[in-house]
Write an enzyme that holds these catalytic residues in place. Sequence first.
Site, PDB file in Angstrom:
ATOM      1  N   HIS A 175       0.846  -1.202   0.000  1.00 13.87           N
ATOM      2  CA  HIS A 175       0.000   0.000   0.000  1.00 13.87           C
ATOM      3  C   HIS A 175       0.878   1.247   0.000  1.00 13.87           C
ATOM      4  O   HIS A 175       1.883   1.317   0.704  1.00 13.87           O
ATOM      5  CB  HIS A 175      -0.960   0.003   1.189  1.00 13.87           C
ATOM      6  CG  HIS A 175      -0.315   0.097   2.531  1.00 13.87           C
ATOM      7  ND1 HIS A 175      -0.041   1.302   3.151  1.00 13.87           N
ATOM      8  CD2 HIS A 175       0.103  -0.858   3.396  1.00 13.87           C
ATOM      9  CE1 HIS A 175       0.498   1.085   4.331  1.00 13.87           C
ATOM     10  NE2 HIS A 175       0.603  -0.216   4.502  1.00 13.87           N
ATOM     11  N   ASP A 187       6.378   1.331   6.433  1.00 12.69           N
ATOM     12  CA  ASP A 187       4.936   1.085   6.396  1.00 12.69           C
ATOM     13  C   ASP A 187       4.280   2.042   5.404  1.00 12.69           C
ATOM     14  O   ASP A 187       3.714   3.053   5.808  1.00 12.69           O
ATOM     15  CB  ASP A 187       4.349   1.257   7.790  1.00 12.69           C
ATOM     16  CG  ASP A 187       2.868   0.931   7.840  1.00 12.69           C
ATOM     17  OD1 ASP A 187       2.409   0.168   6.966  1.00 12.69           O
ATOM     18  OD2 ASP A 187       2.180   1.437   8.740  1.00 12.69           O
ATOM     19  N   GLU A 221      -4.964   1.478   2.878  1.00  8.89           N
ATOM     20  CA  GLU A 221      -4.808   0.369   3.825  1.00  8.89           C
ATOM     21  C   GLU A 221      -4.876   0.841   5.267  1.00  8.89           C
ATOM     22  O   GLU A 221      -5.442   0.154   6.131  1.00  8.89           O
ATOM     23  CB  GLU A 221      -3.468  -0.336   3.566  1.00  8.89           C
ATOM     24  CG  GLU A 221      -3.265  -1.629   4.352  1.00  8.89           C
ATOM     25  CD  GLU A 221      -2.614  -1.433   5.711  1.00  8.89           C
ATOM     26  OE1 GLU A 221      -2.526  -2.409   6.475  1.00  8.89           O
ATOM     27  OE2 GLU A 221      -2.183  -0.293   6.013  1.00  8.89           O
ATOM     28  N   GLU A 222      -4.304   1.998   5.541  1.00 11.61           N
ATOM     29  CA  GLU A 222      -4.192   2.451   6.925  1.00 11.61           C
ATOM     30  C   GLU A 222      -5.542   2.762   7.561  1.00 11.61           C
ATOM     31  O   GLU A 222      -5.659   2.764   8.781  1.00 11.61           O
ATOM     32  CB  GLU A 222      -3.291   3.690   6.995  1.00 11.61           C
ATOM     33  CG  GLU A 222      -1.852   3.457   6.580  1.00 11.61           C
ATOM     34  CD  GLU A 222      -1.088   2.571   7.557  1.00 11.61           C
ATOM     35  OE1 GLU A 222      -1.672   2.173   8.584  1.00 11.61           O
ATOM     36  OE2 GLU A 222       0.082   2.267   7.296  1.00 11.61           O
ATOM     37  N   GLU A 247       4.404  -5.754   3.971  1.00 11.46           N
ATOM     38  CA  GLU A 247       3.900  -4.823   4.974  1.00 11.46           C
ATOM     39  C   GLU A 247       5.036  -4.301   5.847  1.00 11.46           C
ATOM     40  O   GLU A 247       6.182  -4.697   5.710  1.00 11.46           O
ATOM     41  CB  GLU A 247       2.857  -5.510   5.864  1.00 11.46           C
ATOM     42  CG  GLU A 247       1.431  -5.039   5.634  1.00 11.46           C
ATOM     43  CD  GLU A 247       1.205  -3.585   5.976  1.00 11.46           C
ATOM     44  OE1 GLU A 247       2.124  -2.911   6.490  1.00 11.46           O
ATOM     45  OE2 GLU A 247       0.101  -3.089   5.723  1.00 11.46           O
ATOM     46  N   HIS A 320       4.330   4.155  12.813  1.00 11.29           N
ATOM     47  CA  HIS A 320       3.297   5.197  12.758  1.00 11.29           C
ATOM     48  C   HIS A 320       3.745   6.512  13.395  1.00 11.29           C
ATOM     49  O   HIS A 320       2.913   7.274  13.890  1.00 11.29           O
ATOM     50  CB  HIS A 320       2.001   4.717  13.423  1.00 11.29           C
ATOM     51  CG  HIS A 320       1.214   3.777  12.567  1.00 11.29           C
ATOM     52  ND1 HIS A 320      -0.036   3.307  12.920  1.00 11.29           N
ATOM     53  CD2 HIS A 320       1.492   3.208  11.362  1.00 11.29           C
ATOM     54  CE1 HIS A 320      -0.483   2.489  11.976  1.00 11.29           C
ATOM     55  NE2 HIS A 320       0.435   2.421  11.022  1.00 11.29           N
TER      56      HIS A 320
END
Length: 993
Positions: A175, A187, A221-222, A247, A320
């Site tokens: 993604h 990510d 995706e998130e 991922e 994140h």
Amino acid sequence: MSPAMANPRVRKFNPIAFTPLPVTLITTIVYLAVLILVLVTYLVVPPAPTLEMSPRGVNLTEAWRDLQHLTGGFHPYNSRRNDDVHAWLLHRIEAIVREHSAAADDVPEVFVFDDNLSNLTYSNGGVSKSPIVGVYFESTNIIVYIRGSEDDPQNWWEWSNGKPKGKGGVLVNAHYDSVSTGYGATDDGMGVVSLLQLLRYFTIAGNKPRKGLVLLFNNGEEDYLNGARVYSQHAMSNFTHTFLNLEGAGAGGRACLFRTTDTEVTRFYKNAKHPFGSVLAGDGFKLGLIRSQTDYVVFNGVLGLRGLDVSFIAPRSRYHTDQDDARHTNVDSLWHMLSVAIATTEGLVSYTGTDFDSKTTDQDKVNSGDGTLGVWFDIFGSAFAVFRLHTLFALSVTLLVSAPLVLFITSIALSKTDRMYLFSMSKSLGGTSETVSLRGLRGLFRTPIILTVTTVITIGLAYLLEKINPYIVHSSQFAVWSMMLSVWIFVAWFLARVADFFRPSALHRAYSYTWIFIATWIMLVISTVYANQKGIAAGYFIFFYFAAVFLATWVSYLELFSLPRKGYYAHQTSRGQRRRSSSLSSRLLTPSADELPSDIGPNGAENLGDPDETDPTESTSLLRGQRTTFANYRTGGNSGVTEYTAEGEHVREAGIFGHEQSWSWTLPRWTWILQLLLLAPIVIILVGQVGLLLTTAMSQIGSDGVSTFIVYLACALLSTLLFAPLFPFIHRFTYHVPTFLLLIFIGTLIYNLVAFPFSPANRLKIFFIQEVNLDDGTNKVSLTGIQPYLTNTINAIPSAAGQTANCTQGPFGSLVRCSWSGPPPRVVKEDPGNDQTMGPYTWISYNITKTVGKNEARIKVSGRNTRACKLKFDNPVADYRISGSAVDHRLPHTSRQGVAEIRLWSRTWENTWVVDVDWHSNPVKPGESKDGDEKQDVSKNELSGKVICLWSDNNESGVIPALDEVRLYAPAWVAISKSADGLVEASHDFIIQ
């Protein structure tokens, strides 16, 4: 006379004897060597190859530059930069395809789909009796299809309801959206640039895939795996049968094989040069221990594809956050993921079998066949083992039955040959009432007592850390490991030495292995039951552990065949007792050893010469060249049981260590090394791997509100499993290593209790959101985290000074949410003439039209400078429909529990969504009255809730001043992450009557 001449039986040093120095040195070397290899595997990423050594078609330098460009800013789905990334990806894809198509003729056809048509309405499926969350999403996925040499040559996707012919293709997914607070290097930037390199690799001459390859650059995706779900509406979703999902749940290191669907597809991962992963992680998802999900659940659970999930897993503290950037990772990590992707994908697209093309029982899923549950793990990051769970089950059952049977038969053979010293207290002399003590029960209960005490102590330390400094493992997992391991070894050594001092026993090893055998047999029974009934393979290491323990235990039993027969030993001992008794009366007249003739031994017994020079008799030793009498002895008490030792004498029988039983002199002195090598390496490799995987993945779960006690408990229990193979030898250790480890324990204990648990390299994640009420103009800034660190952070924020933060229980675990009034956001650019009060802002436009006489309404919603809004209802609605949306029965959008929230995502900015909702009449609660009349049950037909829009673009300073302020003034050990889909949420209340 010199001492050497006075004692002709002075022992020579034996470097492999079961004596303190060899035992200490050899066991220390073995444990350190294997532990270091395990640690290196986890801490050191294999270096990336040079340009000359890279696979043909792969440009690692280009991949790194692509990653730097991709991570130049935050690019969540609801941001302008996300559109820039989308356009850039199309440009890069077209450039690669154009370059290779012009370079040679023998290249595959490539089709690029910029999917700006697909949309879908679906839900999260509901949890228990709770209302569900509905979602409407519009695709901006980029799908690249590389036609395989065996694929259908027709463009079947251009036909109405067209379906491909032949075998299914391979999907590789990543993604390209990031979270609003992270740059997305791992990510999922590394996954995205890996897809670009796969495109480059498979489109050069000579690398044409046999089966078609689909590269999915999915977006969204998130925010609830939206991109993968809407991919189900594209024609290519019917073509692919297997998949590889790339991922990132960490920020570097090695890319871990997270989970797989079955054994057959996992075997293609063996092609990777540096495999890394364990089935333990996959079972963590099965058992619900890992709450976060990836696109894997959509590809497998919804579409029925069979495949693999590869992800970075550490460090979670950067996940994140703004440290998920190119600066905090490296090209070696990128190469590890890319090399795994190339090797696995090449195997999948080259496969000629039909395992992934047979009919499935579920008609709603692709015909990818049915796989078998598997067991898999890497060995030192260089080899990969994979086999069926059914095979493990069969082997486990076989071993559970055969291992005890072998030991039982061996015990019977020992008893038949009169050599079963285990569990033997004494031996009767034939024809008399006299018995000779064998001391065979010494050490029988030593092992369970000491192992229990050491384990209880480590568990007690786990409780202590949880109470005093629960988050120290966040930054210092190796300090925790050092504390647990050092105290375990020291306590086990100290107690074993004390027991050996008071009750020395040559059977310590045999009893220790027997108890460990029993414990691991029980563990294997439990593991086998879980494998058979629940498909859990995480206990795979217990099978190998038990197998090694069985072999080591069997060696201890086989050793007993070298001992003299118990009857023979008792007879010889009795003879020695009678000789000594007859000499007591004349002891004062007995000459000293120097005065004895040369044929008289120093203990007053005649030297019988070399036994090899005499004819063998029934009393001749089984091992020629060894003494057959036990001249050194001690007479027991008045019980009639006699026991003979070397107490009071200076010369000891060769082969007897210390004050152990005198019959032990014929035991082999080297078999302990065989036992060590049979058991220790495999235990260190497998248990060490499990321990590091658990603590690496879970050491920083405390910032998510999860109790860290489970981490400390795992360390405590795994310490016992890791060093149990050492226990049979630990009583032979010299004091040097345990004393050193005691100092290590004291130092690490103090550190773990008093050290601050967070650091700039291992930051505590605190979650941010700002909520604006557009009806009254108020706003509140909320931070969610763990106490007392959340309060410390808020106290450092200038806008919170002078205010009393309103703190409530957070959404999960020990998380706390605190709010205060902060500086207003500027996510919508106002007209220059507008004042700065919140009331007049027209950030959200909405219109509600109710159907007369029915509990139905149409809600139109639009937000300025955003493409994400949502509707929240005080009472769940029964059903909803989005104008122009597709629905898919595989992804139901409603449930009997109702829908409490509808999330709306659009590919266009400031879109207007049209939502039709139906709701049930809500009975008035007892005691309420609609009109103030007599209390009665009447129906309230109104529907209330909020219209909310989201803003997630954080690339420009000053747009969200509250977030800028928190980042600027929060302590260096704090990382700011998003609390929800939006960084800013603005809302209007509504009531439909």
